[in-house]
Design an enzyme around this catalytic site. Sequence first.
Site, PDB file in Angstrom:
ATOM      1  N   PHE A   2     -19.270   8.320  -0.439  1.00 56.05           N
ATOM      2  CA  PHE A   2     -19.925   8.654  -1.720  1.00 56.05           C
ATOM      3  C   PHE A   2     -18.880   8.590  -2.830  1.00 56.05           C
ATOM      4  O   PHE A   2     -18.996   9.219  -3.854  1.00 56.05           O
ATOM      5  CB  PHE A   2     -20.584  10.044  -1.651  1.00 56.05           C
ATOM      6  CG  PHE A   2     -19.617  11.182  -1.411  1.00 56.05           C
ATOM      7  CD1 PHE A   2     -19.203  11.483  -0.124  1.00 56.05           C
ATOM      8  CD2 PHE A   2     -19.122  11.938  -2.464  1.00 56.05           C
ATOM      9  CE1 PHE A   2     -18.294  12.521   0.116  1.00 56.05           C
ATOM     10  CE2 PHE A   2     -18.226  12.981  -2.249  1.00 56.05           C
ATOM     11  CZ  PHE A   2     -17.804  13.269  -0.950  1.00 56.05           C
TER      12      PHE A   2
ATOM     13  N   ASP B 263      -7.073   4.189  -4.469  1.00 58.94           N
ATOM     14  CA  ASP B 263      -7.731   4.009  -3.171  1.00 58.94           C
ATOM     15  C   ASP B 263      -8.366   5.382  -2.879  1.00 58.94           C
ATOM     16  O   ASP B 263      -8.618   6.157  -3.827  1.00 58.94           O
ATOM     17  CB  ASP B 263      -6.723   3.592  -2.081  1.00 58.94           C
ATOM     18  CG  ASP B 263      -7.399   3.105  -0.800  1.00 58.94           C
ATOM     19  OD1 ASP B 263      -7.869   1.963  -0.780  1.00 58.94           O
ATOM     20  OD2 ASP B 263      -7.499   3.874   0.172  1.00 58.94           O
TER      21      ASP B 263
ATOM     22  N   LYS C 133       0.865  -1.185   0.000  1.00 59.02           N
ATOM     23  CA  LYS C 133       0.000   0.000   0.000  1.00 59.02           C
ATOM     24  C   LYS C 133       0.892   1.222   0.000  1.00 59.02           C
ATOM     25  O   LYS C 133       2.045   1.154   0.447  1.00 59.02           O
ATOM     26  CB  LYS C 133      -0.872   0.022   1.265  1.00 59.02           C
ATOM     27  CG  LYS C 133      -2.105   0.891   1.131  1.00 59.02           C
ATOM     28  CD  LYS C 133      -3.207   0.149   0.412  1.00 59.02           C
ATOM     29  CE  LYS C 133      -4.408   0.985   0.137  1.00 59.02           C
ATOM     30  NZ  LYS C 133      -5.535   0.137  -0.313  1.00 59.02           N
TER      31      LYS C 133
HETATM   32  P1  NDP Z   1     -12.915   7.577  -2.660  1.00 59.67           P
HETATM   33  O1  NDP Z   1     -11.863   8.601  -2.473  1.00 59.67           O
HETATM   34  O2  NDP Z   1     -13.539   7.425  -3.995  1.00 59.67           O
HETATM   35  O3  NDP Z   1     -14.067   7.797  -1.575  1.00 59.67           O
HETATM   36  C1  NDP Z   1     -13.795   7.716  -0.180  1.00 59.67           C
HETATM   37  C2  NDP Z   1     -15.001   8.098   0.615  1.00 59.67           C
HETATM   38  O4  NDP Z   1     -14.740   7.978   2.021  1.00 59.67           O
HETATM   39  C3  NDP Z   1     -15.375   9.512   0.403  1.00 59.67           C
HETATM   40  O5  NDP Z   1     -16.727   9.667   0.587  1.00 59.67           O
HETATM   41  C4  NDP Z   1     -14.499  10.161   1.493  1.00 59.67           C
HETATM   42  O6  NDP Z   1     -14.818  11.444   1.824  1.00 59.67           O
HETATM   43  C5  NDP Z   1     -14.785   9.268   2.637  1.00 59.67           C
HETATM   44  N1  NDP Z   1     -13.737   9.435   3.645  1.00 59.67           N
HETATM   45  C6  NDP Z   1     -12.409   9.298   3.509  1.00 59.67           C
HETATM   46  N2  NDP Z   1     -11.763   9.517   4.663  1.00 59.67           N
HETATM   47  C7  NDP Z   1     -12.709   9.841   5.532  1.00 59.67           C
HETATM   48  C8  NDP Z   1     -12.683  10.195   6.900  1.00 59.67           C
HETATM   49  N3  NDP Z   1     -11.527  10.259   7.575  1.00 59.67           N
HETATM   50  N4  NDP Z   1     -13.870  10.421   7.508  1.00 59.67           N
HETATM   51  C9  NDP Z   1     -15.042  10.310   6.832  1.00 59.67           C
HETATM   52  N5  NDP Z   1     -15.123   9.984   5.525  1.00 59.67           N
HETATM   53  C10 NDP Z   1     -13.988   9.765   4.901  1.00 59.67           C
HETATM   54  O7  NDP Z   1     -12.297   6.195  -2.169  1.00 59.67           O
HETATM   55  P2  NDP Z   1     -12.793   4.717  -2.438  1.00 59.67           P
HETATM   56  O8  NDP Z   1     -14.268   4.679  -2.652  1.00 59.67           O
HETATM   57  O9  NDP Z   1     -11.898   4.147  -3.453  1.00 59.67           O
HETATM   58  O10 NDP Z   1     -12.438   4.033  -1.049  1.00 59.67           O
HETATM   59  C11 NDP Z   1     -13.401   3.848   0.005  1.00 59.67           C
HETATM   60  C12 NDP Z   1     -12.955   2.703   0.906  1.00 59.67           C
HETATM   61  O11 NDP Z   1     -12.884   1.507   0.138  1.00 59.67           O
HETATM   62  C13 NDP Z   1     -11.583   2.855   1.548  1.00 59.67           C
HETATM   63  O12 NDP Z   1     -11.581   2.220   2.814  1.00 59.67           O
HETATM   64  C14 NDP Z   1     -10.669   2.071   0.613  1.00 59.67           C
HETATM   65  O13 NDP Z   1      -9.500   1.628   1.261  1.00 59.67           O
HETATM   66  C15 NDP Z   1     -11.597   0.914   0.263  1.00 59.67           C
HETATM   67  N6  NDP Z   1     -11.297   0.173  -0.953  1.00 59.67           N
HETATM   68  C16 NDP Z   1     -11.147   0.789  -2.158  1.00 59.67           C
HETATM   69  C17 NDP Z   1     -10.899   0.030  -3.287  1.00 59.67           C
HETATM   70  C18 NDP Z   1     -10.796   0.637  -4.644  1.00 59.67           C
HETATM   71  O14 NDP Z   1     -10.587  -0.119  -5.590  1.00 59.67           O
HETATM   72  N7  NDP Z   1     -10.952   1.932  -4.814  1.00 59.67           N
HETATM   73  C19 NDP Z   1     -10.756  -1.420  -3.219  1.00 59.67           C
HETATM   74  C20 NDP Z   1     -11.002  -1.964  -1.917  1.00 59.67           C
HETATM   75  C21 NDP Z   1     -11.247  -1.182  -0.840  1.00 59.67           C
HETATM   76  P3  NDP Z   1     -13.634  12.543   1.765  1.00 59.67           P
HETATM   77  O15 NDP Z   1     -12.551  12.068   0.863  1.00 59.67           O
HETATM   78  O16 NDP Z   1     -14.404  13.656   1.239  1.00 59.67           O
HETATM   79  O17 NDP Z   1     -13.114  12.713   3.153  1.00 59.67           O
HETATM   80  O1  2IT Z   2      -7.849  -1.736  -0.877  1.00 60.81           O
HETATM   81  C1  2IT Z   2      -7.778  -2.207  -2.021  1.00 60.81           C
HETATM   82  O2  2IT Z   2      -7.890  -3.404  -2.254  1.00 60.81           O
HETATM   83  C2  2IT Z   2      -7.583  -1.266  -3.134  1.00 60.81           C
HETATM   84  N1  2IT Z   2      -7.551  -0.067  -2.917  1.00 60.81           N
HETATM   85  C3  2IT Z   2      -7.387  -1.777  -4.534  1.00 60.81           C
HETATM   86  C4  2IT Z   2      -5.952  -2.202  -4.741  1.00 60.81           C
HETATM   87  C5  2IT Z   2      -5.602  -2.589  -6.145  1.00 60.81           C
HETATM   88  O3  2IT Z   2      -4.405  -2.872  -6.342  1.00 60.81           O
HETATM   89  O4  2IT Z   2      -6.461  -2.631  -7.034  1.00 60.81           O
END
Ligand code: NDP
Ligand code: 2IT
Length: 445
Positions: free
Chosen positions: A236, A164, A124
């Site tokens: 979101f 991420d 990561k």
């Molecule tokens: P995005 O940046 O697209 O969205 C993240 C969301 O979480 C936003 O709504 C963001 O709001 C909110 N957020 C982040 N930090 C905080 C905080 N400290 N307090 C409250 N809200 C928060 O990210 P993703 O949708 O990609 O990621 C969301 C989750 O999914 C994370 O835990 C990530 O590790 C996990 N994930 C993502 C993957 C991927 O492929 N993208 C794969 C697997 C897991 P804001 O940024 O406005 O604070």
């Molecule tokens: O937390 C996760 O699994 C991700 N943010 C996706 C990682 C990836 O290599 O696609």
Amino acid sequence: MIVEEIMNNLEKKHPGEIEYLQAVREVLESIEDVYNDNPQFESARIIERLIEPDRVIIFKVPWVDDEGEIHINIGYRVQFNNAIGPYKGGLRFHPSVNLSILKFLGFEQIFKNSLTTLPMGGAKGGSDFNPKGRSNSEIMRFCQSFMLELWKYIGPEIDVPAGDIGVGGREIGYLYGMYKRLRGDHTGVLTGKGINWGGSLIRPEATGFGCVYFASEMLATRGESFKGKRVAISGFGNVAWGAALKVTELGGKVVTLSGPDGYVYDPDGVSGKKIDYMLELRASNQDIVSPYAKEFEGVEFHPGKHPWEVPVDIALPCATQNELNAEDALNLVKNKCMCVCEGANMPSTPEAIEIFQKNGLLFAPGKAANAGGVATSGLEMSQNSMKLSWGKEEVDKRLHEIMHNIHEQCVKYGKRADGYIDYVKGANVAGFLKVANAMLDMGIA
Ligand code: NDP
Ligand code: 2IT
């Protein structure tokens, strides 16, 4: 292995790394029995070798904003374990990013990637850069400066970063552009690429889709489905968006979304153009969800609150770590929620998980339920290696199969005598065994 002993040593070595210590403790508690039943693990000191990252790269990221001011952020890449394949995992750009958070995410990624059945190790990275309010050109300059250092340490057979929080298609584009220029070649070094330059169909949707496929498998164990169910989603962003699309397609109704400012309650359901609006909201770099309530009629905005107080059948936490605490868990239990399936990484606190399991709710941890994102990244790597692109149906079918398979592994190692499936234990044991056996095969290397 004695969990307390290992944890005490780790806490002494890494004081204050709360999220990292939390993630390690959960895994150790789950695998304790299996570990102690197999003395070859202990004699090879597998756990002591697994809980420390192979290496951590920390670097300075200087960049210039639109007004000509200079900013200095910190960049990180935690290469945790590459026993079963090249390091693989996302990059997070968020002001809260620190070493503890990236070590927890890298550690979780080892087991998640192992569960996908694809050959990927765990890593990561990211930065404490805050994209909030930044222009496109500022984001581009930041990404370029970040890659100017990171490129030395990554490669398609070495380490393959992806998105991420705060890193989506736009950022991957800027990062890839700089990597390509520095190396002078066009290889699959990042995933989540644009569809015209090596990306895979379904990758943007994959984490959310996979999470809903996994929840469907869980519901099926109780003869249930998404049809007609009320669903709370937090966040979101990318994951929340993909989950909302799939829940709606399967006949469920998404009634909440959330941001750092609070949550919105939409009794008519987040569907159709409202789901498209999520993309606009995210791309606006404002970091708030409240504009949704102004944009659509009949929507309530609850500032500073978590969405888990709304009565729902299914909860999909898709925002960030430790966003669902004991009080939230008790609210969900009180409102007869039947299933909590984590789209985010470690969104539920240990206390919340205990409440879900004690009350017999279906509960799946992120490392199983959100593995669809990295799994589809793995499929992107396969397509890049073959220099071929699969169609939507092909990728979606493979994603579906992978999520089904992860569910089966969780049942295999997590089913208790009374029939309750402990998905936390199932995911940790299944993910661990494959990596541990690979490490045994390779000796002390
Ligand atoms: P995005 O940046 O697209 O969205 C993240 C969301 O979480 C936003 O709504 C963001 O709001 C909110 N957020 C982040 N930090 C905080 C905080 N400290 N307090 C409250 N809200 C928060 O990210 P993703 O949708 O990609 O990621 C969301 C989750 O999914 C994370 O835990 C990530 O590790 C996990 N994930 C993502 C993957 C991927 O492929 N993208 C794969 C697997 C897991 P804001 O940024 O406005 O604070
Ligand atoms: O937390 C996760 O699994 C991700 N943010 C996706 C990682 C990836 O290599 O696609």
